[in-house]
Design an enzyme around this catalytic site. Structure first.
Site, PDB file in Angstrom:
ATOM      1  CG  HIS A 151      -0.340   9.899 -25.121  1.00  0.00           C
ATOM      2  ND1 HIS A 151      -0.976  10.267 -23.971  1.00  0.00           N
ATOM      3  CD2 HIS A 151       0.984   9.965 -24.843  1.00  0.00           C
ATOM      4  CE1 HIS A 151      -0.077  10.539 -23.031  1.00  0.00           C
ATOM      5  NE2 HIS A 151       1.116  10.370 -23.546  1.00  0.00           N
ATOM      6  CE  LYS A 187      -0.311  13.753 -14.991  1.00  0.00           C
ATOM      7  NZ  LYS A 187      -0.614  14.254 -16.352  1.00  0.00           N
ATOM      8  CE  LYS A 190       5.733  17.389 -14.211  1.00  0.00           C
ATOM      9  NZ  LYS A 190       5.809  16.138 -14.918  1.00  0.00           N
ATOM     10  NE  ARG A 226       0.785  16.847 -13.342  1.00  0.00           N
ATOM     11  CZ  ARG A 226       1.429  16.081 -12.495  1.00  0.00           C
ATOM     12  NH1 ARG A 226       1.086  16.069 -11.219  1.00  0.00           N
ATOM     13  NH2 ARG A 226       2.423  15.310 -12.891  1.00  0.00           N
ATOM     14  CG  ASN A 246      -0.962  16.027 -20.504  1.00  0.00           C
ATOM     15  OD1 ASN A 246       0.091  15.414 -20.384  1.00  0.00           O
ATOM     16  ND2 ASN A 246      -1.950  15.926 -19.631  1.00  0.00           N
ATOM     17  NE  ARG A 257      -4.018  -2.047   2.007  1.00  0.00           N
ATOM     18  CZ  ARG A 257      -3.960  -3.042   2.888  1.00  0.00           C
ATOM     19  NH1 ARG A 257      -3.083  -2.989   3.868  1.00  0.00           N
ATOM     20  NH2 ARG A 257      -4.775  -4.048   2.780  1.00  0.00           N
ATOM     21  CD  GLU A 277       7.617  15.702 -22.750  1.00  0.00           C
ATOM     22  OE1 GLU A 277       6.955  16.726 -22.476  1.00  0.00           O
ATOM     23  OE2 GLU A 277       7.105  14.572 -22.884  1.00  0.00           O
ATOM     24  CG  HIS A 292       1.701  14.887 -23.845  1.00  0.00           C
ATOM     25  ND1 HIS A 292       2.374  16.062 -24.085  1.00  0.00           N
ATOM     26  CD2 HIS A 292       2.515  14.154 -23.037  1.00  0.00           C
ATOM     27  CE1 HIS A 292       3.539  16.046 -23.450  1.00  0.00           C
ATOM     28  NE2 HIS A 292       3.650  14.895 -22.803  1.00  0.00           N
ATOM     29  CG  HIS A 300       6.608  10.190 -24.381  1.00  0.00           C
ATOM     30  ND1 HIS A 300       5.240  10.011 -24.456  1.00  0.00           N
ATOM     31  CD2 HIS A 300       6.809  11.285 -23.600  1.00  0.00           C
ATOM     32  CE1 HIS A 300       4.643  10.964 -23.749  1.00  0.00           C
ATOM     33  NE2 HIS A 300       5.574  11.751 -23.220  1.00  0.00           N
ATOM     34  CD  GLU A 349      -3.685  16.214 -16.315  1.00  0.00           C
ATOM     35  OE1 GLU A 349      -2.532  15.826 -16.120  1.00  0.00           O
ATOM     36  OE2 GLU A 349      -4.343  15.935 -17.334  1.00  0.00           O
TER      37      GLU A 349
HETATM   38  P1  NAD Z   1      13.114   5.488 -21.730  1.00  0.00           P
HETATM   39  O1  NAD Z   1      12.886   5.346 -20.302  1.00  0.00           O
HETATM   40  O2  NAD Z   1      12.676   4.378 -22.632  1.00  0.00           O
HETATM   41  O3  NAD Z   1      14.660   5.777 -21.984  1.00  0.00           O
HETATM   42  C1  NAD Z   1      15.115   5.954 -23.287  1.00  0.00           C
HETATM   43  C2  NAD Z   1      16.291   5.019 -23.632  1.00  0.00           C
HETATM   44  O4  NAD Z   1      17.483   5.542 -23.075  1.00  0.00           O
HETATM   45  C3  NAD Z   1      16.154   3.629 -23.104  1.00  0.00           C
HETATM   46  O5  NAD Z   1      16.695   2.725 -24.038  1.00  0.00           O
HETATM   47  C4  NAD Z   1      17.015   3.651 -21.842  1.00  0.00           C
HETATM   48  O6  NAD Z   1      17.490   2.389 -21.468  1.00  0.00           O
HETATM   49  C5  NAD Z   1      18.135   4.537 -22.302  1.00  0.00           C
HETATM   50  N1  NAD Z   1      18.847   5.262 -21.262  1.00  0.00           N
HETATM   51  C6  NAD Z   1      18.344   5.845 -20.163  1.00  0.00           C
HETATM   52  N2  NAD Z   1      19.278   6.570 -19.550  1.00  0.00           N
HETATM   53  C7  NAD Z   1      20.416   6.417 -20.258  1.00  0.00           C
HETATM   54  C8  NAD Z   1      21.723   6.936 -20.121  1.00  0.00           C
HETATM   55  N3  NAD Z   1      22.025   7.815 -19.178  1.00  0.00           N
HETATM   56  N4  NAD Z   1      22.658   6.558 -21.025  1.00  0.00           N
HETATM   57  C9  NAD Z   1      22.338   5.706 -22.031  1.00  0.00           C
HETATM   58  N5  NAD Z   1      21.109   5.215 -22.237  1.00  0.00           N
HETATM   59  C10 NAD Z   1      20.152   5.569 -21.352  1.00  0.00           C
HETATM   60  O7  NAD Z   1      12.412   6.811 -22.315  1.00  0.00           O
HETATM   61  P2  NAD Z   1      12.215   8.271 -21.720  1.00  0.00           P
HETATM   62  O8  NAD Z   1      12.145   9.149 -22.890  1.00  0.00           O
HETATM   63  O9  NAD Z   1      13.149   8.565 -20.641  1.00  0.00           O
HETATM   64  O10 NAD Z   1      10.767   8.197 -21.046  1.00  0.00           O
HETATM   65  C11 NAD Z   1       9.621   7.947 -21.802  1.00  0.00           C
HETATM   66  C12 NAD Z   1       8.541   7.449 -20.879  1.00  0.00           C
HETATM   67  O11 NAD Z   1       8.273   8.444 -19.904  1.00  0.00           O
HETATM   68  C13 NAD Z   1       7.236   7.149 -21.573  1.00  0.00           C
HETATM   69  O12 NAD Z   1       6.757   5.906 -21.104  1.00  0.00           O
HETATM   70  C14 NAD Z   1       6.319   8.272 -21.132  1.00  0.00           C
HETATM   71  O13 NAD Z   1       4.985   7.882 -21.105  1.00  0.00           O
HETATM   72  C15 NAD Z   1       6.856   8.573 -19.770  1.00  0.00           C
HETATM   73  N6  NAD Z   1       6.571   9.934 -19.313  1.00  0.00           N
HETATM   74  C16 NAD Z   1       6.035  10.081 -18.080  1.00  0.00           C
HETATM   75  C17 NAD Z   1       5.794  11.337 -17.584  1.00  0.00           C
HETATM   76  C18 NAD Z   1       5.278  11.497 -16.181  1.00  0.00           C
HETATM   77  O14 NAD Z   1       4.912  12.614 -15.806  1.00  0.00           O
HETATM   78  N7  NAD Z   1       5.276  10.454 -15.391  1.00  0.00           N
HETATM   79  C19 NAD Z   1       6.102  12.470 -18.342  1.00  0.00           C
HETATM   80  C20 NAD Z   1       6.667  12.285 -19.599  1.00  0.00           C
HETATM   81  C21 NAD Z   1       6.899  11.001 -20.075  1.00  0.00           C
HETATM   82  N1  GLY Z   2       3.974  15.050 -18.056  1.00  0.00           N
HETATM   83  C1  GLY Z   2       2.725  15.620 -17.748  1.00  0.00           C
HETATM   84  C2  GLY Z   2       2.487  15.798 -16.293  1.00  0.00           C
HETATM   85  O1  GLY Z   2       3.335  15.538 -15.488  1.00  0.00           O
HETATM   86  O2  GLY Z   2       1.409  16.187 -15.932  1.00  0.00           O
END
Ligand code: NAD
Ligand code: GLY
Length: 364
Positions: A254, A145, A229, A243, A247, A123, A187, A250, A267, A239
């Site tokens: 998406h 998130k 942010k 907030r 997006n 939990r 971003e 997005h 992404h 949100e």
């Molecule tokens: P990712 O986590 O897939 O990382 C991208 C690639 O880089 C992967 O292959 C990873 O292994 C590699 N990598 C990571 N750090 C590295 C480093 N320092 N050196 C070498 N390689 C490295 O992609 P991302 O772009 O970081 O994240 C995308 C995800 O984030 C999506 O799933 C998206 O939905 C999510 N997201 C979430 C939020 C939120 O608010 N929670 C906001 C934006 C995006």
């Molecule tokens: N990445 C969008 C949010 O954090 O709300």
């Protein structure tokens, strides 16, 4: 040598937390260790990032009674309920109790899934984010998130769950593939577009240095992104309204990610193209100057980001997938558009017919 360049605070009452930005921060255990409250730790990473950085994170933790490393397969396609179950299998079979701290070491995929695991395990357990992609450093690690994908939609199953600290080491960006760096910059530019015109103008100047991974410029871009942010998240954590401006692009993005299959378009790439679509729609509705759209398109091109949706994305496919967006309320699609650079607005009066006509007019 360790250098703490900036410390920000995400102001959420009893859920407030610090964000540390600097160089070689893992070698300074005084930053990480105090946030790891119990003696049990689960480090969640993936098979690309773990060999690069997990040892350093372990060293910064000092003596702990139980440390379990969970190394996930790399890729958006593994951001699933099945992967989540494998995390719980490992953690439970290693006898972790509820004093455990989960630490995410990786990009947004690792951070989102580890955060959701932390929210659910017994939990809810203590959670620290150590983001290693630019996208995760400027966006996903801050704000709480967490989620996994479902075949019917991205991030459809998740929770709001704040970390207790975020440790951003800009050095990690030196090993990041160029395509991933550009996706993260999308971003970064988003913050300028939605609420910070001076930042947008600065980014146009600083882009060559950012693409060349100049440390001070990267640290400044991360700090300025997160100041924006943190303000938005503090004003509207779950949100309810504001907030949603985070997006921008997005809803289109998406749809592209889901239709293409998770992982094909990054992404940040999908968001970049989605933001251009949002700006074009804003201009078509008479809200934004055409010159601003052209200027943004040129910026994306200089960042090597895509400026056109995939050819097989018909208006019909867009409409169907956008209709499943989390921002749809009572069947009405809510879209983030721009009134001007630095001024986002949320509209709910774009009809399916208008959207179909708009998308059709682009030849996508
Ligand atoms: P990712 O986590 O897939 O990382 C991208 C690639 O880089 C992967 O292959 C990873 O292994 C590699 N990598 C990571 N750090 C590295 C480093 N320092 N050196 C070498 N390689 C490295 O992609 P991302 O772009 O970081 O994240 C995308 C995800 O984030 C999506 O799933 C998206 O939905 C999510 N997201 C979430 C939020 C939120 O608010 N929670 C906001 C934006 C995006
Ligand atoms: N990445 C969008 C949010 O954090 O709300």
């Amino acid at each position: 040598m360790s250098l703490l360049m900036h410390t920000l605070h995400v102001d959420l009452g009893e859920r407030s937390y610090p964000v540390y930005i600097g160089r070689d921060l893992f070698s300074d255990s005084s930053l990480l260790a105090p946030h790891v409250t119990g003696s049990q730790v689960v480090i969640i990473s993936n098979d690309t990032v773990a060999p690069l950085y997990v040892e350093r994170v372990r060293a910064a933790l000092g003596e702990r009674s139980l440390i379990t490393e969970v190394v996930l397969p790399d890729g958006e396609q593994f951001k699933t309920l099945e992967t989540l179950a494998t995390i719980f299998d490992r953690v439970l079979s290693s006898n972790h109790n509820r004093t455990t701290t989960f630490i995410a070491v990786g990009g947004g995929v690792v951070g989102d899934i580890a955060g959701f695991a932390a929210a659910c395990y017994q939990r809810g357990v203590n959670f620290v984010q150590v983001p290693t992609t630019l996208l995760a450093q400027v966006d996903s690690s801050v704000g709480g998130k967490t989620a996994v994908n479902h075949p019917l939609g991205k991030n459809m199953i998740g929770a709001f769950y704040q970390p207790c600290a975020v440790l951003i080491d800009v050095n990690t960006l030196q090993s990041l593939p160029a395509r991933e760096l550009a996706a993260g910059l999308a971003e970064v530019v988003k913050y300028g577009l939605i609420c910070d015109k001076p930042f947008y103008l600065w980014l146009q100047e600083a882009m060559p240095k950012l693409l060349a991974r100049e440390e001070a410029s990267l640290a400044e871009a991360i700090e300025r992104s997160l100041i924006n942010k943190a303000q938005v998240v503090a004003a509207d954590e779950r949100e309810g309204g504001l907030r949603a401006i985070l997006n921008l692009g997005h809803t289109f993005g998406h749809a592209i990610e889901t239709a293409q299959g998770y992982g094909k378009w990054l992404h940040g790439e999908a968001v970049a193209t989605g933001m251009l679509l949002a700006l074009r729609l804003s201009a078509q509705r008479g809200e934004l100057a055409a010159a601003d759209v052209e200027n943004f398109k040129k910026l994306l091109q200089c960042m090597n980001l895509p400026v056109q949706a995939p050819e097989d994305m018909t208006p019909q496919i867009f409409l169907e997938l956008m209709g499943r967006d989390k921002k749809v309320v009572d069947g009405r699609l809510r879209l983030v558009l721009l009134r001007a650079i630095g001024e986002a607005c949320i509209v709910d009066d774009v009809s399916a017919a208008e959207l179909h006509h708009f998308l059709g007019s682009l030849g996508t």
